[in-house]
Scaffold this motif. Structure first.
Motif, PDB file in Angstrom:
ATOM      1  N   VAL A  62       0.870  -1.174   0.000  1.00  0.00           N
ATOM      2  CA  VAL A  62       0.000   0.000   0.000  1.00  0.00           C
ATOM      3  C   VAL A  62       0.907   1.223   0.000  1.00  0.00           C
ATOM      4  O   VAL A  62       1.614   1.475   0.974  1.00  0.00           O
ATOM      5  N   GLY A  63       0.894   1.969  -1.090  1.00  0.00           N
ATOM      6  CA  GLY A  63       1.753   3.132  -1.189  1.00  0.00           C
ATOM      7  C   GLY A  63       1.139   4.331  -0.489  1.00  0.00           C
ATOM      8  O   GLY A  63      -0.084   4.487  -0.440  1.00  0.00           O
ATOM      9  N   THR A 121       3.360   8.605  -6.322  1.00  0.00           N
ATOM     10  CA  THR A 121       2.399   8.963  -7.373  1.00  0.00           C
ATOM     11  C   THR A 121       2.584   8.224  -8.696  1.00  0.00           C
ATOM     12  O   THR A 121       1.847   8.476  -9.649  1.00  0.00           O
ATOM     13  N   ASP A 122       3.562   7.326  -8.773  1.00  0.00           N
ATOM     14  CA  ASP A 122       3.823   6.659 -10.054  1.00  0.00           C
ATOM     15  C   ASP A 122       3.870   5.146  -9.866  1.00  0.00           C
ATOM     16  O   ASP A 122       4.926   4.572  -9.564  1.00  0.00           O
ATOM     17  N   PRO A 123       2.742   4.452 -10.056  1.00  0.00           N
ATOM     18  CA  PRO A 123       2.719   2.997  -9.873  1.00  0.00           C
ATOM     19  C   PRO A 123       3.078   2.221 -11.133  1.00  0.00           C
ATOM     20  O   PRO A 123       2.982   0.989 -11.151  1.00  0.00           O
ATOM     21  N   ASP A 151      -0.918  -6.391 -10.224  1.00  0.00           N
ATOM     22  CA  ASP A 151      -2.209  -5.713 -10.208  1.00  0.00           C
ATOM     23  C   ASP A 151      -2.066  -4.409  -9.434  1.00  0.00           C
ATOM     24  O   ASP A 151      -1.499  -4.390  -8.332  1.00  0.00           O
ATOM     25  N   VAL A 152      -2.584  -3.323  -9.989  1.00  0.00           N
ATOM     26  CA  VAL A 152      -2.533  -2.021  -9.322  1.00  0.00           C
ATOM     27  C   VAL A 152      -3.946  -1.469  -9.225  1.00  0.00           C
ATOM     28  O   VAL A 152      -4.667  -1.401 -10.226  1.00  0.00           O
ATOM     29  N   GLU A 153      -4.333  -1.087  -8.028  1.00  0.00           N
ATOM     30  CA  GLU A 153      -5.658  -0.518  -7.789  1.00  0.00           C
ATOM     31  C   GLU A 153      -5.509   0.885  -7.217  1.00  0.00           C
ATOM     32  O   GLU A 153      -4.694   1.114  -6.327  1.00  0.00           O
ATOM     33  N   TYR A 197      -4.183   7.064  -3.694  1.00  0.00           N
ATOM     34  CA  TYR A 197      -2.989   6.269  -3.406  1.00  0.00           C
ATOM     35  C   TYR A 197      -3.165   4.928  -4.097  1.00  0.00           C
ATOM     36  O   TYR A 197      -4.244   4.627  -4.616  1.00  0.00           O
ATOM     37  N   TYR A 198      -2.111   4.125  -4.130  1.00  0.00           N
ATOM     38  CA  TYR A 198      -2.127   2.912  -4.945  1.00  0.00           C
ATOM     39  C   TYR A 198      -1.823   1.663  -4.124  1.00  0.00           C
ATOM     40  O   TYR A 198      -0.998   1.695  -3.196  1.00  0.00           O
ATOM     41  N   VAL A 199      -2.504   0.596  -4.479  1.00  0.00           N
ATOM     42  CA  VAL A 199      -2.242  -0.717  -3.900  1.00  0.00           C
ATOM     43  C   VAL A 199      -1.737  -1.612  -5.026  1.00  0.00           C
ATOM     44  O   VAL A 199      -2.405  -1.757  -6.056  1.00  0.00           O
TER      45      VAL A 199
END
Length: 223
Positions: free
Chosen positions: A14-15, A20-22, A31-33, A204-206
């Motif tokens: 969990v970022g 900001t760049d996944p 997988d990015v959510e 934010y990104y997971v």
């Protein structure tokens, strides 16, 4: 370094909102959510901030200030009480809380000044509710608690959050903190309340491994 491309490795991250760049994770076939949270900038002038809240939230806070209620910072016993409230609410909904009361107690103890338990009580000292806030060096986070209760027609949660915000404005407990993260804007029912604070919606990104192995591992972890 972690060997996350190996089929034997199951990876989940969990970022923070600052990440900001996944794309590297997408390129690595993960997988990015995209998820969301609310972050409120807390200025020195809390009255001006209050004026920016929704009308019904302003009304609740101002009415609450006229009632004989007290919001205070309390000890680890209060943190356990807040945690038990949350665990009970999960059980009422037929679910299991993602933590134990013992874990909450140990974490609050370990973080020392970087964790606070806020409790609201009536004029007879009876417990009405509480929340636990955690602190980094620049941001406060609403972590646990906030099991909804009404008193004289107002939400006690509104008064709890308002006290946290005023403490942040006053430099307490960490002087460098100037933001309040309401931690999560992904559940519609909860967003209806959190949006009343007029905070910024922040993504934010997971990132996680995909495939059957990961799905089975998450299911086993939940069980």
């Amino acid at each position: 370094e972690l060997g996350v491309n190996s089929r034997r490795t199951l990876f989940r991250m969990v970022g923070g909102p600052e990440y900001t760049d996944p794309r590297p994770f997408l390129w690595a076939d993960k997988d990015v959510e995209t998820r969301f949270t609310y972050v409120l900038d807390v200025p020195d002038d809390t009255e001006a901030l209050l004026d920016s809240f929704s009308r019904d939230l302003r009304r609740e806070i101002r009415k609450g200030n006229e009632l004989d209620l007290a919001v205070s910072v309390e000890n680890e016993e209060a943190a356990e009480r807040v945690a038990r409230d949350v665990v009970s609410r999960y059980e009422e909904q037929g679910e299991t809380a993602p933590f134990t009361v013992e874990y909450v107690r140990d974490l609050v103890d370990a973080l020392d000044d970087h964790a606070r338990t806020y409790v609201i009580r009536d004029d007879e000292g009876d417990y009405l509710g509480g929340i636990i806030a955690l602190y980094s060096n620049d941001r406060a986070y609403f972590w646990q608690g906030g099991v909804g209760r009404n008193y004289e027609g107002i939400s006690t949660n509104s008064l709890l959050h308002w006290r946290v915000i005023r403490d942040i404005s006053n430099g307490s407990p960490i002087e460098s903190v100037d933001e309040y993260d309401l931690v999560g804007a992904n559940t519609e029912r909860l967003c209806e309340y959190k949006a009343k604070f007029g905070a910024d919606l922040v993504p934010y990104y997971v990132a996680e491994s995909n495939g059957t192995g990961m799905a089975l591992a998450k299911k086993a972890y939940q069980l």
